[in-house]
Design a protein around this motif. Structure first.
Motif, PDB file in Angstrom:
ATOM      1  N   GLN A 170      55.736 -16.245 -75.162  1.00 26.37           N
ATOM      2  CA  GLN A 170      56.781 -16.861 -74.340  1.00 26.37           C
ATOM      3  C   GLN A 170      56.524 -18.359 -74.195  1.00 26.37           C
ATOM      4  O   GLN A 170      55.379 -18.816 -74.231  1.00 26.37           O
ATOM      5  CB  GLN A 170      56.819 -16.202 -72.961  1.00 26.37           C
ATOM      6  N   PRO A 171      57.579 -19.147 -73.982  1.00 30.86           N
ATOM      7  CA  PRO A 171      57.390 -20.590 -73.785  1.00 30.86           C
ATOM      8  C   PRO A 171      56.664 -20.879 -72.475  1.00 30.86           C
ATOM      9  O   PRO A 171      56.708 -20.083 -71.531  1.00 30.86           O
ATOM     10  CB  PRO A 171      58.824 -21.130 -73.752  1.00 30.86           C
ATOM     11  N   LEU A 172      55.981 -22.003 -72.435  1.00 24.84           N
ATOM     12  CA  LEU A 172      55.263 -22.445 -71.237  1.00 24.84           C
ATOM     13  C   LEU A 172      55.868 -23.743 -70.716  1.00 24.84           C
ATOM     14  O   LEU A 172      56.415 -24.544 -71.471  1.00 24.84           O
ATOM     15  CB  LEU A 172      53.780 -22.660 -71.543  1.00 24.84           C
ATOM     16  N   ASP A 173      55.759 -23.936 -69.398  1.00 23.88           N
ATOM     17  CA  ASP A 173      56.276 -25.136 -68.738  1.00 23.88           C
ATOM     18  C   ASP A 173      55.169 -25.846 -67.978  1.00 23.88           C
ATOM     19  O   ASP A 173      55.389 -26.393 -66.892  1.00 23.88           O
ATOM     20  CB  ASP A 173      57.407 -24.738 -67.780  1.00 23.88           C
ATOM     21  N   GLU A 174      53.978 -25.850 -68.570  1.00 22.86           N
ATOM     22  CA  GLU A 174      52.838 -26.442 -67.874  1.00 22.86           C
ATOM     23  C   GLU A 174      53.014 -27.933 -67.627  1.00 22.86           C
ATOM     24  O   GLU A 174      52.475 -28.483 -66.653  1.00 22.86           O
ATOM     25  CB  GLU A 174      51.537 -26.188 -68.649  1.00 22.86           C
ATOM     26  N   GLN A 175      53.806 -28.608 -68.464  1.00 20.52           N
ATOM     27  CA  GLN A 175      53.988 -30.054 -68.285  1.00 20.52           C
ATOM     28  C   GLN A 175      54.646 -30.370 -66.948  1.00 20.52           C
ATOM     29  O   GLN A 175      54.317 -31.370 -66.303  1.00 20.52           O
ATOM     30  CB  GLN A 175      54.820 -30.625 -69.435  1.00 20.52           C
ATOM     31  N   ARG A 176      55.559 -29.531 -66.528  1.00 21.91           N
ATOM     32  CA  ARG A 176      56.211 -29.748 -65.224  1.00 21.91           C
ATOM     33  C   ARG A 176      55.177 -29.686 -64.107  1.00 21.91           C
ATOM     34  O   ARG A 176      55.143 -30.553 -63.223  1.00 21.91           O
ATOM     35  CB  ARG A 176      57.303 -28.713 -64.990  1.00 21.91           C
ATOM     36  N   ALA A 177      54.338 -28.665 -64.135  1.00 18.32           N
ATOM     37  CA  ALA A 177      53.332 -28.513 -63.089  1.00 18.32           C
ATOM     38  C   ALA A 177      52.327 -29.656 -63.117  1.00 18.32           C
ATOM     39  O   ALA A 177      51.915 -30.167 -62.072  1.00 18.32           O
ATOM     40  CB  ALA A 177      52.621 -27.170 -63.238  1.00 18.32           C
ATOM     41  N   LEU A 178      51.930 -30.084 -64.312  1.00 21.09           N
ATOM     42  CA  LEU A 178      50.970 -31.195 -64.424  1.00 21.09           C
ATOM     43  C   LEU A 178      51.567 -32.481 -63.841  1.00 21.09           C
ATOM     44  O   LEU A 178      50.874 -33.235 -63.150  1.00 21.09           O
ATOM     45  CB  LEU A 178      50.579 -31.394 -65.882  1.00 21.09           C
ATOM     46  N   HIS A 179      52.844 -32.725 -64.107  1.00 18.29           N
ATOM     47  CA  HIS A 179      53.506 -33.910 -63.535  1.00 18.29           C
ATOM     48  C   HIS A 179      53.564 -33.818 -62.010  1.00 18.29           C
ATOM     49  O   HIS A 179      53.325 -34.818 -61.312  1.00 18.29           O
ATOM     50  CB  HIS A 179      54.917 -34.063 -64.117  1.00 18.29           C
ATOM     51  N   TRP A 180      53.860 -32.638 -61.486  1.00 20.24           N
ATOM     52  CA  TRP A 180      53.899 -32.473 -60.023  1.00 20.24           C
ATOM     53  C   TRP A 180      52.514 -32.710 -59.416  1.00 20.24           C
ATOM     54  O   TRP A 180      52.398 -33.290 -58.341  1.00 20.24           O
ATOM     55  CB  TRP A 180      54.385 -31.069 -59.674  1.00 20.24           C
ATOM     56  N   MET A 181      51.476 -32.268 -60.099  1.00 20.88           N
ATOM     57  CA  MET A 181      50.113 -32.511 -59.628  1.00 20.88           C
ATOM     58  C   MET A 181      49.838 -34.011 -59.535  1.00 20.88           C
ATOM     59  O   MET A 181      49.296 -34.499 -58.528  1.00 20.88           O
ATOM     60  CB  MET A 181      49.112 -31.837 -60.560  1.00 20.88           C
ATOM     61  N   LEU A 182      50.208 -34.723 -60.575  1.00 15.20           N
ATOM     62  CA  LEU A 182      49.960 -36.173 -60.589  1.00 15.20           C
ATOM     63  C   LEU A 182      50.779 -36.886 -59.509  1.00 15.20           C
ATOM     64  O   LEU A 182      50.302 -37.877 -58.915  1.00 15.20           O
ATOM     65  CB  LEU A 182      50.268 -36.753 -61.973  1.00 15.20           C
ATOM     66  N   GLN A 183      51.974 -36.419 -59.243  1.00 15.79           N
ATOM     67  CA  GLN A 183      52.770 -37.006 -58.158  1.00 15.79           C
ATOM     68  C   GLN A 183      52.049 -36.868 -56.828  1.00 15.79           C
ATOM     69  O   GLN A 183      51.965 -37.820 -56.043  1.00 15.79           O
ATOM     70  CB  GLN A 183      54.140 -36.328 -58.101  1.00 15.79           C
ATOM     71  N   THR A 184      51.523 -35.679 -56.554  1.00 15.16           N
ATOM     72  CA  THR A 184      50.801 -35.451 -55.293  1.00 15.16           C
ATOM     73  C   THR A 184      49.567 -36.332 -55.218  1.00 15.16           C
ATOM     74  O   THR A 184      49.218 -36.856 -54.148  1.00 15.16           O
ATOM     75  CB  THR A 184      50.409 -33.973 -55.164  1.00 15.16           C
ATOM     76  N   LEU A 185      48.886 -36.527 -56.345  1.00 11.71           N
ATOM     77  CA  LEU A 185      47.668 -37.340 -56.386  1.00 11.71           C
ATOM     78  C   LEU A 185      47.976 -38.840 -56.466  1.00 11.71           C
ATOM     79  O   LEU A 185      47.048 -39.651 -56.586  1.00 11.71           O
ATOM     80  CB  LEU A 185      46.804 -36.908 -57.576  1.00 11.71           C
ATOM     81  N   GLY A 186      49.251 -39.210 -56.412  1.00 10.28           N
ATOM     82  CA  GLY A 186      49.630 -40.618 -56.417  1.00 10.28           C
ATOM     83  C   GLY A 186      49.392 -41.305 -57.741  1.00 10.28           C
ATOM     84  O   GLY A 186      49.205 -42.525 -57.800  1.00 10.28           O
ATOM     85  N   GLN A 187      49.471 -40.536 -58.838  1.00  9.23           N
ATOM     86  CA  GLN A 187      49.176 -41.096 -60.166  1.00  9.23           C
ATOM     87  C   GLN A 187      50.405 -41.179 -61.058  1.00  9.23           C
ATOM     88  O   GLN A 187      50.297 -41.247 -62.261  1.00  9.23           O
ATOM     89  CB  GLN A 187      48.109 -40.234 -60.848  1.00  9.23           C
ATOM     90  N   LYS A 188      51.618 -41.167 -60.430  1.00  8.27           N
ATOM     91  CA  LYS A 188      52.849 -41.315 -61.212  1.00  8.27           C
ATOM     92  C   LYS A 188      53.762 -42.334 -60.529  1.00  8.27           C
ATOM     93  O   LYS A 188      53.714 -42.501 -59.334  1.00  8.27           O
ATOM     94  CB  LYS A 188      53.567 -39.974 -61.297  1.00  8.27           C
TER      95      LYS A 188
END
Length: 235
Positions: free
Chosen positions: A217-235
């Motif tokens: 099945q396809p994965l959407d890990e990039q979305r979660a990784l971007h959300w992580m970086l947003q929380t960490l103030g890195q985007k």
């Protein structure tokens, strides 16, 4: 750019780590692919190694672990106390799998063995109505999972942002500086398969076979990784 402090909570078996690396390596590779300028610092908190101060760090990322958030090991007790301090100080904090669970356990929630047993393979995470900053209610993103424990009672003040068919508390936010996922956006399919092979007897052959089939099945890990970086103030 301040580095992200990775709190490592496990040591992967050498037979797996030779090819796939340790958990901090997986996060450094996956997050670094999004932004090569990111910097990281690893702290083996399962060996009670911590930074002297977090003033020079963007935030903290807590990895997965084969340990349980309800265990009474001294390093787990110390980590829970540290999490309370991080939240009180307003340090951006992201938790993945065990990291997700121990944040809730530390802040007044509860973690238990899942009634349905192991959750492995690809699972569909469905956004809730609280996830307005992440997408429309009902939208699905797929992540790899590997866990037999779950958050059964959330910490006070939690917003549940996504659920799966097997895990009601799959993505959460506490305030605007704490974000957690039960799934593994840092995993590759190859590592998920190798880990299932390594744990096949513990997980059960039937569960493993179904999970192996889900890896197409396809994965959407990039979305979660971007959300992580947003929380960490890195985007």
């Amino acid at each position: 750019m301040k580095p992200i402090a990775i709190y490592n909570t496990d040591t992967i078996a050498e037979s797996l780590a030779r090819e796939h690396g340790q958990y901090p390596d997986m996060f450094i590779k996956s997050l670094g692919a999004i932004n090569p300028a990111l910097r990281f610092a690893r702290f083996d908190v399962n060996r009670e190694v911590y930074p002297e101060s977090l003033a020079g760090y963007a935030g903290v990322l807590i990895t997965g672990s084969q340990s349980a958030a309800y265990d009474s090991d001294p390093w787990i007790d110390r980590l829970k106390a540290n999490i309370v301090d991080l939240v009180e100080l307003g340090v951006p904090l992201v938790g993945i799998c065990f990291g997700h669970q121990i944040i809730h356990q530390a802040l007044g929630g509860r973690v238990q063995k899942a009634a349905g047993g192991w959750c492995v393979g690809v699972h569909a995470n469905r956004l809730t109505g609280a996830a307005v900053d992440y997408g429309p209610e009902g939208e699905v993103f797929n992540l790899l999972s590997s866990h037999q424990d779950q958050v059964t009672d959330c910490a006070p003040g939690t917003e549940i942002l996504a659920s799966t068919a097997r895990c009601p508390v799959a993505m959460t936010r506490i305030g605007d500086r704490v974000l957690t996922f039960q799934g593994h956006p840092e995993f590759t399919r190859d590592y998920a398969q190798a880990l299932m092979d390594w744990r096949r007897e513990r997980i059960g052959v039937t569960v493993c076979e179904a999970a192996m089939a889900s890896l197409s099945q396809p994965l959407d890990e990039q979305r979660a990784l971007h959300w992580m970086l947003q929380t960490l103030g890195q985007k």
